[in-house]
Motif scaffolding. Structure first.
Motif, PDB file in Angstrom:
ATOM      1  N   GLN A  61       4.808  23.986   9.336  1.00 50.70           N
ATOM      2  CA  GLN A  61       5.501  23.013  10.183  1.00 50.70           C
ATOM      3  C   GLN A  61       4.847  21.639  10.090  1.00 50.70           C
ATOM      4  OE1 GLN A  61       5.931  24.301  14.254  1.00 50.70           O
ATOM      5  NE2 GLN A  61       7.060  22.480  14.871  1.00 50.70           N
ATOM      6  N   ASP A  62       3.503  21.607  10.015  1.00 54.35           N
ATOM      7  CA  ASP A  62       2.811  20.336   9.812  1.00 54.35           C
ATOM      8  C   ASP A  62       3.276  19.663   8.528  1.00 54.35           C
ATOM      9  OD1 ASP A  62       1.019  20.405  12.084  1.00 54.35           O
ATOM     10  OD2 ASP A  62      -0.159  21.922  11.024  1.00 54.35           O
ATOM     11  N   MET A  63       3.358  20.450   7.468  1.00 51.97           N
ATOM     12  CA  MET A  63       3.746  19.883   6.175  1.00 51.97           C
ATOM     13  C   MET A  63       5.187  19.386   6.192  1.00 51.97           C
ATOM     14  SD  MET A  63       1.828  22.326   3.404  1.00 51.97           S
ATOM     15  CE  MET A  63       2.459  21.312   2.067  1.00 51.97           C
ATOM     16  N   ALA A  64       6.071  20.131   6.855  1.00 50.96           N
ATOM     17  CA  ALA A  64       7.481  19.736   6.902  1.00 50.96           C
ATOM     18  C   ALA A  64       7.684  18.430   7.658  1.00 50.96           C
ATOM     19  CB  ALA A  64       8.306  20.846   7.547  1.00 50.96           C
ATOM     20  N   GLY A  65       6.791  18.123   8.570  1.00 48.39           N
ATOM     21  CA  GLY A  65       6.954  16.934   9.398  1.00 48.39           C
ATOM     22  C   GLY A  65       6.276  15.680   8.881  1.00 48.39           C
ATOM     23  N   TRP A  66       5.687  15.743   7.684  1.00 49.44           N
ATOM     24  CA  TRP A  66       4.956  14.579   7.171  1.00 49.44           C
ATOM     25  C   TRP A  66       5.531  14.111   5.847  1.00 49.44           C
ATOM     26  CZ3 TRP A  66       2.324  13.222   2.755  1.00 49.44           C
ATOM     27  CH2 TRP A  66       1.543  12.060   2.829  1.00 49.44           C
ATOM     28  N   ARG A  67       5.589  12.804   5.648  1.00 52.82           N
ATOM     29  CA  ARG A  67       5.963  12.212   4.380  1.00 52.82           C
ATOM     30  C   ARG A  67       5.083  10.986   4.104  1.00 52.82           C
ATOM     31  NH1 ARG A  67       8.307  16.321   4.449  1.00 52.82           N
ATOM     32  NH2 ARG A  67      10.429  16.822   3.725  1.00 52.82           N
ATOM     33  N   ALA A  68       4.849  10.712   2.842  1.00 49.22           N
ATOM     34  CA  ALA A  68       4.145   9.498   2.442  1.00 49.22           C
ATOM     35  C   ALA A  68       4.983   8.268   2.790  1.00 49.22           C
ATOM     36  CB  ALA A  68       3.855   9.527   0.946  1.00 49.22           C
ATOM     37  N   HIS A  69       4.329   7.118   2.868  1.00 47.42           N
ATOM     38  CA  HIS A  69       5.056   5.899   3.223  1.00 47.42           C
ATOM     39  C   HIS A  69       4.347   4.679   2.639  1.00 47.42           C
ATOM     40  CE1 HIS A  69       1.940   6.140   6.387  1.00 47.42           C
ATOM     41  NE2 HIS A  69       2.031   4.815   6.418  1.00 47.42           N
ATOM     42  N   TYR A  70       4.982   3.522   2.796  1.00 47.97           N
ATOM     43  CA  TYR A  70       4.422   2.244   2.355  1.00 47.97           C
ATOM     44  C   TYR A  70       3.965   1.429   3.565  1.00 47.97           C
ATOM     45  CZ  TYR A  70       7.104   3.278  -1.910  1.00 47.97           C
ATOM     46  OH  TYR A  70       7.632   3.868  -3.031  1.00 47.97           O
ATOM     47  N   GLU A  71       2.989   0.572   3.327  1.00 42.87           N
ATOM     48  CA  GLU A  71       2.518  -0.382   4.326  1.00 42.87           C
ATOM     49  C   GLU A  71       2.261  -1.720   3.649  1.00 42.87           C
ATOM     50  OE1 GLU A  71      -0.168   2.867   6.892  1.00 42.87           O
ATOM     51  OE2 GLU A  71      -1.125   1.174   5.877  1.00 42.87           O
ATOM     52  N   ASP A  72       2.247  -2.789   4.431  1.00 42.27           N
ATOM     53  CA  ASP A  72       1.770  -4.058   3.912  1.00 42.27           C
ATOM     54  C   ASP A  72       0.274  -3.945   3.662  1.00 42.27           C
ATOM     55  OD1 ASP A  72       4.251  -5.289   4.075  1.00 42.27           O
ATOM     56  OD2 ASP A  72       3.900  -5.959   6.143  1.00 42.27           O
ATOM     57  N   ALA A  73      -0.188  -4.502   2.570  1.00 41.39           N
ATOM     58  CA  ALA A  73      -1.621  -4.504   2.291  1.00 41.39           C
ATOM     59  C   ALA A  73      -2.331  -5.501   3.202  1.00 41.39           C
ATOM     60  CB  ALA A  73      -1.876  -4.859   0.830  1.00 41.39           C
ATOM     61  N   LEU A  74      -3.585  -5.238   3.475  1.00 40.87           N
ATOM     62  CA  LEU A  74      -4.447  -6.199   4.136  1.00 40.87           C
ATOM     63  C   LEU A  74      -4.833  -7.247   3.105  1.00 40.87           C
ATOM     64  CD1 LEU A  74      -6.471  -7.066   6.429  1.00 40.87           C
ATOM     65  CD2 LEU A  74      -8.117  -5.562   5.296  1.00 40.87           C
ATOM     66  N   THR A  75      -4.534  -8.503   3.362  1.00 38.33           N
ATOM     67  CA  THR A  75      -4.869  -9.565   2.414  1.00 38.33           C
ATOM     68  C   THR A  75      -5.686 -10.639   3.101  1.00 38.33           C
ATOM     69  OG1 THR A  75      -2.776 -10.717   2.858  1.00 38.33           O
ATOM     70  CG2 THR A  75      -2.821  -9.187   0.992  1.00 38.33           C
ATOM     71  N   VAL A  76      -6.744 -11.086   2.419  1.00 37.90           N
ATOM     72  CA  VAL A  76      -7.624 -12.130   2.953  1.00 37.90           C
ATOM     73  C   VAL A  76      -7.932 -13.126   1.839  1.00 37.90           C
ATOM     74  CG1 VAL A  76      -9.881 -12.645   3.954  1.00 37.90           C
ATOM     75  CG2 VAL A  76      -8.642 -10.591   4.671  1.00 37.90           C
ATOM     76  N   VAL A  90       0.848  -1.192   0.000  1.00 41.62           N
ATOM     77  CA  VAL A  90       0.000   0.000   0.000  1.00 41.62           C
ATOM     78  C   VAL A  90       0.878   1.234   0.000  1.00 41.62           C
ATOM     79  CG1 VAL A  90      -1.571   1.389   1.429  1.00 41.62           C
ATOM     80  CG2 VAL A  90      -2.008  -1.060   1.104  1.00 41.62           C
ATOM     81  N   LEU A  91       0.568   2.164  -0.882  1.00 38.27           N
ATOM     82  CA  LEU A  91       1.158   3.502  -0.850  1.00 38.27           C
ATOM     83  C   LEU A  91       0.206   4.395  -0.086  1.00 38.27           C
ATOM     84  CD1 LEU A  91       3.186   5.709  -1.926  1.00 38.27           C
ATOM     85  CD2 LEU A  91       1.576   5.993  -3.831  1.00 38.27           C
ATOM     86  N   CYS A  92       0.649   4.935   1.054  1.00 37.91           N
ATOM     87  CA  CYS A  92      -0.207   5.803   1.864  1.00 37.91           C
ATOM     88  C   CYS A  92       0.116   7.262   1.562  1.00 37.91           C
ATOM     89  CB  CYS A  92      -0.031   5.535   3.360  1.00 37.91           C
ATOM     90  SG  CYS A  92      -1.006   6.693   4.364  1.00 37.91           S
ATOM     91  N   GLY A  93      -0.738   7.887   0.789  1.00 35.52           N
ATOM     92  CA  GLY A  93      -0.645   9.310   0.521  1.00 35.52           C
ATOM     93  C   GLY A  93      -1.763  10.076   1.189  1.00 35.52           C
ATOM     94  N   GLN A  94      -2.238   9.573   2.324  1.00 32.12           N
ATOM     95  CA  GLN A  94      -3.262  10.257   3.106  1.00 32.12           C
ATOM     96  C   GLN A  94      -2.592  11.057   4.207  1.00 32.12           C
ATOM     97  OE1 GLN A  94      -6.864  10.663   3.101  1.00 32.12           O
ATOM     98  NE2 GLN A  94      -5.980  12.184   4.486  1.00 32.12           N
ATOM     99  N   GLY A  95      -2.642  12.390   4.094  1.00 34.26           N
ATOM    100  CA  GLY A  95      -2.063  13.232   5.125  1.00 34.26           C
ATOM    101  C   GLY A  95      -2.836  13.158   6.426  1.00 34.26           C
TER     102      GLY A  95
END
Length: 607
Positions: free
Chosen positions: A255-270, A79-84
């Motif tokens: 300052q909020d913007m400077a402290g945040w970056r997008a990241h990856y996660e393992d997907a939920l798989t079922v 998962v690409l998390c681009g949710q701020g």
């Protein structure tokens, strides 16, 4: 064997690459990247930025993007998390105690989370793409500077908020009402300020280093720590009118913007029946509700059927009743928290327990379950009956659009875009960009775009798993999908539509997996959805017995649903969903694609 039924278009089949999205210009741009030797990730980033330009009433640079993907050399879904997240100043005490609000407004600056789309797309490009930022961004810059034809949906949306723009959001009137009027569908619209913003980011990036990766990282910093963050900080300090009927300044800072970056996660798989595995984002989205619906429906597998490409009344009834149970759990349990009991919610034991609540009559109750014996935690406003039948809190009069997705009449407004891409190497990506649409907040004149309003999905209730808190992601409705068959990445699909996204995706899944229809036929198959649970958007209304259907389900099926107690509303023959999908056959290597004909702008391309 794939069933053959009438479709609006043929399912595309090829070997080089497939791009499907909600706008033909984005699909064509993504395909141009594939033709130039780029991979699916290069194409996704190019198409994603074009969507920000050509569907500005549905997403923008100030919005967010989640994606689910696999690479040619690694079948594990990521998962690409681009949710701020919510800004540091976004506290329940500030909104409720200091401002006197019971809900986060659906428009204006208080609903803003940290913009995530720019950083997420660039992270994906850096790590999995092959092209430079200029090579993929040039398509969007071209459409912003030279113009693109306005769609009817964009025209209608601007007309809806024209008064708001003229009376309260002057910077938006300047941009979106060129020559002092709403442009007609087909007229050419330009946004040169946005083009200049992107060009400035490129200039700063290219002056920082020669390598592709170094330039991309420099562009990320220029956004989060440079002139873009400075302009956003400055703009958020000025009060603007929002859905509360009052004027409020924002809490988002540089300052909020400077402290945040997008990241990856393992997907939920079922793992599901017949060798399928579904990959979704986690419980910070509504993604797990599609899994819950499918697990519930496994208990009724012998009652699900399609006849001549159409679902039976029994199939639709069961799907709606299982959706009600899954979405009730969403409201009680989902949120950006490690305490969400996903293992219990997605267990077959829990599904079997919940299946006993489904009978032949439509339910009119909100019935969250008790996974692992836990007590459900519904927000206090819901336990007081807020929103039932569309009831709203007395928060004043405003002219914004807090619920941008589906009106109570069932007419789709849309708030989101979607794209699916597969390339000849087997890279597969599904992304659902959203937020920062032109009706969410006033245009920032120095940048040429708007901030998002995703924080409206938080509850101002500390006991809710989706309670507002600094550094927390709102439980978003954005929910791209990827499926594996026998462990091999095979299918990517999704749709815009807010709370309806995982219901319309269920319609697609049932048509494809149960009905045996190909991708295009499954997208074209008549859709439906329930509104029997609280909406994620302001003012959080819900209608306990109501469901909307496309009339192509047939008179007999609609009559049977009404007989079972559903308050059925006919949304017309072609009105629900904006699905797209791509697939790759692991044996033959053949690539397939389909896209939604509703609204006459979604297209798939490929060869």
């Amino acid at each position: 064997m794939v069933a053959q039924v009438f479709t609006t278009r043929p399912e595309l089949i090829g070997t080089h690459g497939m791009v499907a999205s909600t706008h033909w210009l984005a699909s064509a741009s993504g395909m141009a990247v594939l033709e130039d030797g780029g991979n699916a990730f290069d194409a996704a980033v190019a198409a994603g930025f074009v969507l920000q330009v050509v569907e500005p009433h549905l997403n923008g640079p100030g919005g967010e993007v989640p994606a689910v993907f696999t690479t040619a050399d690694d079948p594990r879904p990521r998962v690409l998390c681009g949710q701020g997240t919510a800004p540091a100043g976004a506290t329940i005490a500030h909104y409720r105690d200091e401002l006197g609000l019971d809900l986060v407004p659906g428009t204006g600056l208080l609903a803003t989370t940290i913009p995530g789309a720019w950083d997420a797309w660039l992270l994906l490009l850096r790590d999995h793409g092959t092209r430079t930022l200029r090579e993929v961004l040039r398509y969007a810059i071209g459409y912003a500077r030279d113009g693109f034809p306005v769609t009817l949906g964009m025209t209608n949306m601007i007309a809806l908020v024209e008064r708001l723009f003229r009376e309260h959001w002057g910077t938006s009137a300047t941009l979106w009402l060129p020559a002092g009027r709403v442009l007609a569908a087909g007229e050419r619209f330009r946004n040169p300020v946005l083009a200049d913003t992107w060009e400035r980011l490129l200039t700063e990036a290219e002056s920082s280093g020669s390598s592709r990766e170094a330039q991309i990282d420099a562009a990320r910093r220029a956004w989060a720590e440079g002139f873009v963050a400075e302009e956003i900080d400055r703009f958020c300090r000025v009060p603007v009118r929002d859905d509360s009927g009052r004027e409020h300044s924002g809490v988002l800072t540089g300052q909020d913007m400077a402290g945040w970056r997008a990241h990856y996660e393992d997907a939920l798989t079922v793992d599901l029946a017949d060798g399928w595995t579904l990959a979704k984002c986690g419980a910070w989205t509504q993604g797990p509700v599609l899994v819950q619906q499918l697990l519930l429906l496994e208990g009724f597998a012998d009652q699900l059927s399609y006849v001549d490409g159409l679902p039976t009344a029994e199939t639709v009834h069961l799907a709606v009743e299982c959706a009600k149970l899954a979405f009730a759990d969403r409201e009680a349990w989902y949120g950006d928290s490690p305490d969400v009991p996903l293992a219990d919610l997605l267990s077959r034991e829990y599904a079997a327990e919940r299946q006993n609540l489904v009978d032949d009559v439509a339910s009119t109750e909100l019935r969250p379950g008790a996974p692992g014996g836990r007590t459900p935690r519904l927000p206090s406003l819901l336990t007081q009956g807020h929103g039932v039948g569309g009831g709203e809190l007395p928060m004043g009069t405003a002219m914004g659009i807090g619920e941008p997705t589906v009106k109570s009449t069932g007419a789709t407004r849309g708030d989101t875009v979607h794209l699916d891409i597969v390339d000849r190497w087997g890279n597969l990506v599904s992304a659902t960009p959203s937020g920062g649409w032109l009706q969410s907040s006033p245009t920032i004149p120095a940048l040429g775009f708007c901030l998002g309003s995703r924080a409206q999905m938080f509850w101002l209730d500390a006991d809710s798993p989706n309670a507002l808190a600094p550094g927390k992601r709102p439980r978003t409705t954005l929910t791209p999908s990827l499926a594996l068959r026998d462990g091999v990445p095979t299918l990517a699909f999704g749709t815009p539509g807010g709370d309806q996204q995982d219901q319309w995706q269920l319609c697609f899944w049932l048509a494809h997996v149960v009905g045996g229809l190909d991708l295009q036929a499954s997208i074209d198959a008549p859709a439906w959805h329930s509104t029997a649970f609280p909406a994620s958007f302001y003012p959080r209304s819900w209608y306990p017995a109501q469901m909307w259907v496309e009339s192509r389900l047939g008179e007999a099926t609609i009559a049977e649903l009404r007989k079972r107690g559903h308050e059925v509303h006919d949304a017309g023959p072609w009105s629900l969903g904006r699905l797209s999908a791509v697939s790759r056959d692991p044996d033959s290597g053949l690539l397939r694609a389909g896209a939604n004909a509703r609204g006459m702008q979604g297209y798939a391309v490929g060869r």
